[in-house]
Design a protein around this motif. Structure first.
Motif, mmCIF file in Angstrom:
data_model
loop_
_atom_site.group_PDB
_atom_site.id
_atom_site.type_symbol
_atom_site.label_atom_id
_atom_site.label_comp_id
_atom_site.label_asym_id
_atom_site.label_seq_id
_atom_site.Cartn_x
_atom_site.Cartn_y
_atom_site.Cartn_z
ATOM 1 N N TRP A 1 12.464 19.348 80.950
ATOM 2 C CA TRP A 1 12.896 18.323 79.988
ATOM 3 C C TRP A 1 11.918 18.316 78.817
ATOM 4 C CZ3 TRP A 1 12.940 12.393 81.466
ATOM 5 C CH2 TRP A 1 13.327 11.638 80.344
ATOM 6 N N LYS B 1 7.372 18.231 73.316
ATOM 7 C CA LYS B 1 6.449 18.270 74.449
ATOM 8 C C LYS B 1 7.234 18.286 75.754
ATOM 9 C CE LYS B 1 2.858 15.569 72.062
ATOM 10 N NZ LYS B 1 2.002 14.367 72.130
ATOM 11 N N ARG C 1 8.341 16.661 78.861
ATOM 12 C CA ARG C 1 8.420 15.311 79.418
ATOM 13 C C ARG C 1 8.393 15.353 80.941
ATOM 14 N NH1 ARG C 1 10.528 10.623 77.104
ATOM 15 N NH2 ARG C 1 10.177 8.864 78.488
ATOM 16 N N TYR D 1 16.320 11.875 83.202
ATOM 17 C CA TYR D 1 16.813 12.089 81.839
ATOM 18 C C TYR D 1 18.043 11.233 81.549
ATOM 19 C CZ TYR D 1 18.865 14.542 77.835
ATOM 20 O OH TYR D 1 19.414 14.852 76.609
ATOM 21 N N GLY E 1 17.189 18.045 76.741
ATOM 22 C CA GLY E 1 16.512 17.192 75.773
ATOM 23 C C GLY E 1 17.459 16.853 74.642
ATOM 24 N N GLU F 1 17.566 7.567 80.790
ATOM 25 C CA GLU F 1 17.105 7.179 79.455
ATOM 26 C C GLU F 1 18.155 7.414 78.376
ATOM 27 O OE1 GLU F 1 13.417 8.576 78.048
ATOM 28 O OE2 GLU F 1 12.259 7.805 79.736
ATOM 29 N N SER G 1 14.713 18.094 69.759
ATOM 30 C CA SER G 1 13.540 17.975 70.632
ATOM 31 C C SER G 1 12.707 19.254 70.680
ATOM 32 C CB SER G 1 13.973 17.585 72.048
ATOM 33 O OG SER G 1 14.835 18.560 72.600
ATOM 34 N N HIS H 1 10.881 16.711 75.169
ATOM 35 C CA HIS H 1 11.051 15.500 74.375
ATOM 36 C C HIS H 1 10.055 15.503 73.221
ATOM 37 C CE1 HIS H 1 12.134 11.351 73.473
ATOM 38 N NE2 HIS H 1 10.847 11.048 73.443
ATOM 39 N N GLU H 2 10.600 15.527 72.001
ATOM 40 C CA GLU H 2 9.764 15.516 70.790
ATOM 41 C C GLU H 2 8.712 16.611 70.813
ATOM 42 O OE1 GLU H 2 8.293 11.547 70.246
ATOM 43 O OE2 GLU H 2 10.269 10.758 69.698
#
Length: 243
Positions: free
Chosen positions: A220, A225, A227, A239, A60, A242, A64, A222-223
């Protein structure tokens, strides 16, 4: 079907920090305003499980919540909400700057770290010479760690975790430390440890090659949480797509 039990279960975990927003001194004096407290939610309802013997790569972007997650699993941080259930209390976190008391000597920190990991004084003393030899810091073992270079600090932290083996290992970006010779030795030792089928491992890494070489699955974040969680190539491909 995988009938192994979960070694780590994280259920709807939320964890926040309180961040102080400081005002300039002159403004504080004349306005009589206090520093503003802001809340930052690092983990936002995160849930997942890790099977016994699994080697999970945690990926991440910076910020993250990866390191916060490992510290919560290790018991350093307490969740504001949700539960973290471990199949065993035998857990170690390998992360620079975590766990050492800078005024104590290296030897004293070995004892303290070992006891925090759940080992008895006798068990630690039996492993002391091996830890000191592996760390390669010589007479500095009896000096305060505040006198250590960052490399020596890292070597001792790594050696404690490598020699005092636990059932669950949490590794935060540190798979090789020190000079070239020590990096090779530490990397080989870590591979030996994490490939033990009875040991459960979570590795935070920004290096896709490391994740591909060592991990059996990927989580993974992300923010704050989850993902995606799944096999290494599927998650890394998503991943990297992006990035």
């Amino acid at each position: 079907m995988d009938d192994r039990k979960n070694a780590i279960e994280v259920e709807d975990v939320h964890l926040s920090y309180q961040c102080l927003q400081a005002f300039p001194l002159r403004k504080s004096i004349f306005s009589l305003k206090k520093s503003k407290v802001e809340k930052y939610e690092a983990l936002r309802g995160i849930s997942f499980g890790v099977k016994k013997g699994e080697i999970v790569g945690v990926i991440g972007r910076n910020g993250s919540g990866k390191s916060t997650l490992l510290k919560a699993i290790a018991g350093i941080f307490a969740p504001d909400q949700g539960t973290i259930t471990l199949a065993t209390p035998s857990v170690s976190l390998l992360s620079i700057g975590v766990g050492f008391q800078r005024k104590l000597t290296g030897r004293e920190n070995v004892m303290l770290s070992g006891m925090l990991l759940g080992f008895s004084e006798q068990q630690i003393l039996e492993k002391m010479d091996e830890i000191i030899e592996f760390a390669e810091i010589g007479s500095f073992i009896d000096r305060p760690v505040k006198t250590y270079s960052s490399g020596m600090f890292s070597k001792l932290a790594f050696s404690i975790t490598a020699v005092l083996e636990t059932d669950i290992m949490l590794i935060d970006e540190i798979l090789s430390v020190g000079d070239t010779k020590f990096k090779k030795k530490s990397y080989e030792k870590m591979k030996e440890l994490i490939f033990d089928k009875n040991r459960t491992v979570m590795i935070v890494s920004h290096n896709p090659d490391t994740v591909r070489q060592l991990c059996t699955s990927v989580l993974w974040i992300h923010e704050g949480k989850v993902r995606m969680q799944g096999d290494v190539e599927t998650v890394l491909e998503a991943y990297e797509g992006e990035a």
